[in-house]
Motif scaffolding. Structure first.
Motif, PDB file in Angstrom:
ATOM      1  N   ASP A  71      -9.970 -11.259   8.542  1.00  0.00           N
ATOM      2  CA  ASP A  71      -8.507 -11.314   8.332  1.00  0.00           C
ATOM      3  C   ASP A  71      -8.082 -10.170   7.421  1.00  0.00           C
ATOM      4  OD1 ASP A  71      -7.697 -13.751   9.690  1.00  0.00           O
ATOM      5  OD2 ASP A  71      -8.566 -14.919   8.047  1.00  0.00           O
ATOM      6  N   GLU A 128       0.964 -11.746   7.828  1.00  0.00           N
ATOM      7  CA  GLU A 128       0.593 -13.126   7.498  1.00  0.00           C
ATOM      8  C   GLU A 128      -0.331 -13.160   6.278  1.00  0.00           C
ATOM      9  OE1 GLU A 128      -1.126 -16.502  10.385  1.00  0.00           O
ATOM     10  OE2 GLU A 128      -2.567 -14.984   9.821  1.00  0.00           O
ATOM     11  N   GLU A 129      -1.075 -12.100   6.072  1.00  0.00           N
ATOM     12  CA  GLU A 129      -2.066 -12.084   4.998  1.00  0.00           C
ATOM     13  C   GLU A 129      -1.511 -11.601   3.663  1.00  0.00           C
ATOM     14  OE1 GLU A 129      -4.617 -13.685   5.534  1.00  0.00           O
ATOM     15  OE2 GLU A 129      -4.508 -13.771   7.718  1.00  0.00           O
ATOM     16  N   ASP A 132       0.334 -10.687  12.688  1.00  0.00           N
ATOM     17  CA  ASP A 132      -0.763 -11.612  12.387  1.00  0.00           C
ATOM     18  C   ASP A 132      -2.007 -10.794  12.729  1.00  0.00           C
ATOM     19  OD1 ASP A 132      -2.762 -13.478  12.360  1.00  0.00           O
ATOM     20  OD2 ASP A 132      -1.767 -14.915  13.692  1.00  0.00           O
ATOM     21  N   LEU A 174      -5.152 -11.036  12.448  1.00  0.00           N
ATOM     22  CA  LEU A 174      -6.303 -11.659  13.111  1.00  0.00           C
ATOM     23  C   LEU A 174      -5.929 -13.110  13.384  1.00  0.00           C
ATOM     24  CD1 LEU A 174      -9.280 -12.935  13.382  1.00  0.00           C
ATOM     25  CD2 LEU A 174      -9.013 -10.531  13.987  1.00  0.00           C
ATOM     26  N   ASP A 175      -5.677 -13.403  14.640  1.00  0.00           N
ATOM     27  CA  ASP A 175      -5.277 -14.760  15.022  1.00  0.00           C
ATOM     28  C   ASP A 175      -6.478 -15.521  15.575  1.00  0.00           C
ATOM     29  OD1 ASP A 175      -3.316 -16.877  15.829  1.00  0.00           O
ATOM     30  OD2 ASP A 175      -4.163 -16.359  17.786  1.00  0.00           O
TER      31      ASP A 175
END
Ligand SMILES: O=P(O)(O)OC[C@H]1O[C@](O)(COP(=O)(O)O)[C@@H](O)[C@@H]1O
Ligand SMILES: [Mg+2]
Ligand SMILES: [Mg+2]
Length: 334
Positions: free
Chosen positions: A60, A82-83, A101, A103-104
């Motif tokens: 991530d 997101e991170e 995002d 890494l989903d």
């Protein structure tokens, strides 16, 4: 070297091309890293928590840092991930803003199941955060990379959906001739059924009727899938139709479901609509929703249009109907 994005038609807007090229370069690198599995390091190791209290895996964080670094100099002013707690600045003169995002599906990193990257691009405003607190009609482009048996890019610039596959021999993404559009024939639903007891009555009633199959009011059998990678579920629905549901539920922290509007639901809703499907909260069109903060979550239902409409219709049923056993529910839904 920037990987080639071989298009069958030159329709990538010129001002977006540098950012898309940078995303492709990082995605090709990630694809290689992911394909090495444990040989590439402990990609699935827990390394901390993000702003929402989600566990962050090593991949991530690596993916987030790689996308951020590669987007410098590509016309992107604001980067919302997101991170990250807050929007990060890139090119002060850039006209674009990118939500990602990185890494989903990160619970699937260590088990060799498809994972992905989701992104959306919109015009930048002077206020970093306000740029992203807008509905989905502001989007100029949205897409995802899927890292699976193939690595592919599925993207829309608002005029249909296009698909590119990473050619490991040339190192470039080659456009495939077929235009993705969601078939309306599928009998598959995707939901994490372990949360059944926490759902609202309309969601339970909808799933009860699917599970009742040929013996229930729907009068036909259904199949179920749950990959736990939103990108993988989207890719399957893009290919063969069906419906995905991540509803709100009664667990602590799930009053608005699990998925994030800015980084996951708005981009996927944009793509799904461009492919002829629908995407809602269960009752409301996702593209009309305005996030009230950067990491806002929303219940999410998407896929084949008539299936998504059917879920909405279950929310309109009178209380005695959603509470009834399927055999006693109105047959108008069949
Ligand atoms: O484990 P659950 O509750 O079934 O949730 C699965 C969902 O969570 C996600 O993994 C969330 O995405 P992240 O991996 O980016 O946090 C989705 O891809 C997937 O649909
Ligand atoms: Mg995700
Ligand atoms: Mg993620």
């Amino acid at each position: 070297m920037m990987p080639k994005l071989a298009q069958t038609q030159p329709r990538i807007p010129t001002d977006l091309a540098p950012a898309i090229g940078a995303l492709c370069k990082v995605a090709a690198d990630l694809s290689h890293l992911i394909s090495r599995g444990a040989l590439g390091g402990a990609l699935g190791a827990n390394v901390g928590e993000n702003t929402d209290g989600d566990t962050q895996k090593a991949l991530d964080v690596m993916a987030d840092e790689a996308f951020f670094a590669a987007l410098r100099g590509t016309g992107v002013r604001w980067y919302a991930s997101e991170e990250r707690d807050a929007v990060a600045g890139l090119d002060p003169d850039g006209a674009l803003a990118l939500a990602i995002d990185p890494l989903d599906g990160s619970s699937n990193i260590d088990v060799n199941v498809s994972i992905g990257t989701i992104f959306a691009i919109q015009p930048a405003q002077d206020d970093a955060e306000a740029t992203f607190l807008r509905d989905g009609h502001a989007l100029r482009a949205a897409g995802y990379f899927i890292y699976g048996p193939q690595t592919a890019l599925v993207i829309s610039f608002g005029a249909g959906v296009r698909r590119f596959v990473l050619d490991r021999e040339s190192g470039g993404f080659e456009e495939t001739p077929d235009i993705p559009s969601i078939p309306d024939t599928a009998s598959e639903f995707a939901i994490n059924a372990s949360n059944y007891r926490h759902w609202s009555k309309p969601i339970r009633a909808y799933i009860d009727d699917c599970l009742a199959g040929a013996d229930g009011p729907r009068g036909k059998n259904f199949n179920m899938r749950w990959v736990a990678s939103l990108v993988a579920e989207t890719h399957r629905i893009m290919s063969r139709g069906g419906i995905f549901l991540y509803p709100a539920d009664q667990r602590a922290g799930y009053a608005q479901g699990r998925l994030r509007l800015v980084y996951e639901c708005l981009p996927i809703a944009f793509l799904i609509e461009q492919a002829g499907g629908k995407a809602t909260t269960g009752t409301r069109r996702i593209l009309d929703c305005v996030p009230d903060h950067l990491h806002a979550r929303t219940p999410f239902v998407f896929g084949t249009a008539d299936k998504v409409d059917r879920v909405t219709s279950y929310h309109d049923l009178p209380e005695q109907e959603v509470s009834a056993l399927f055999g006693n529910r109105g047959l108008f839904r069949a």
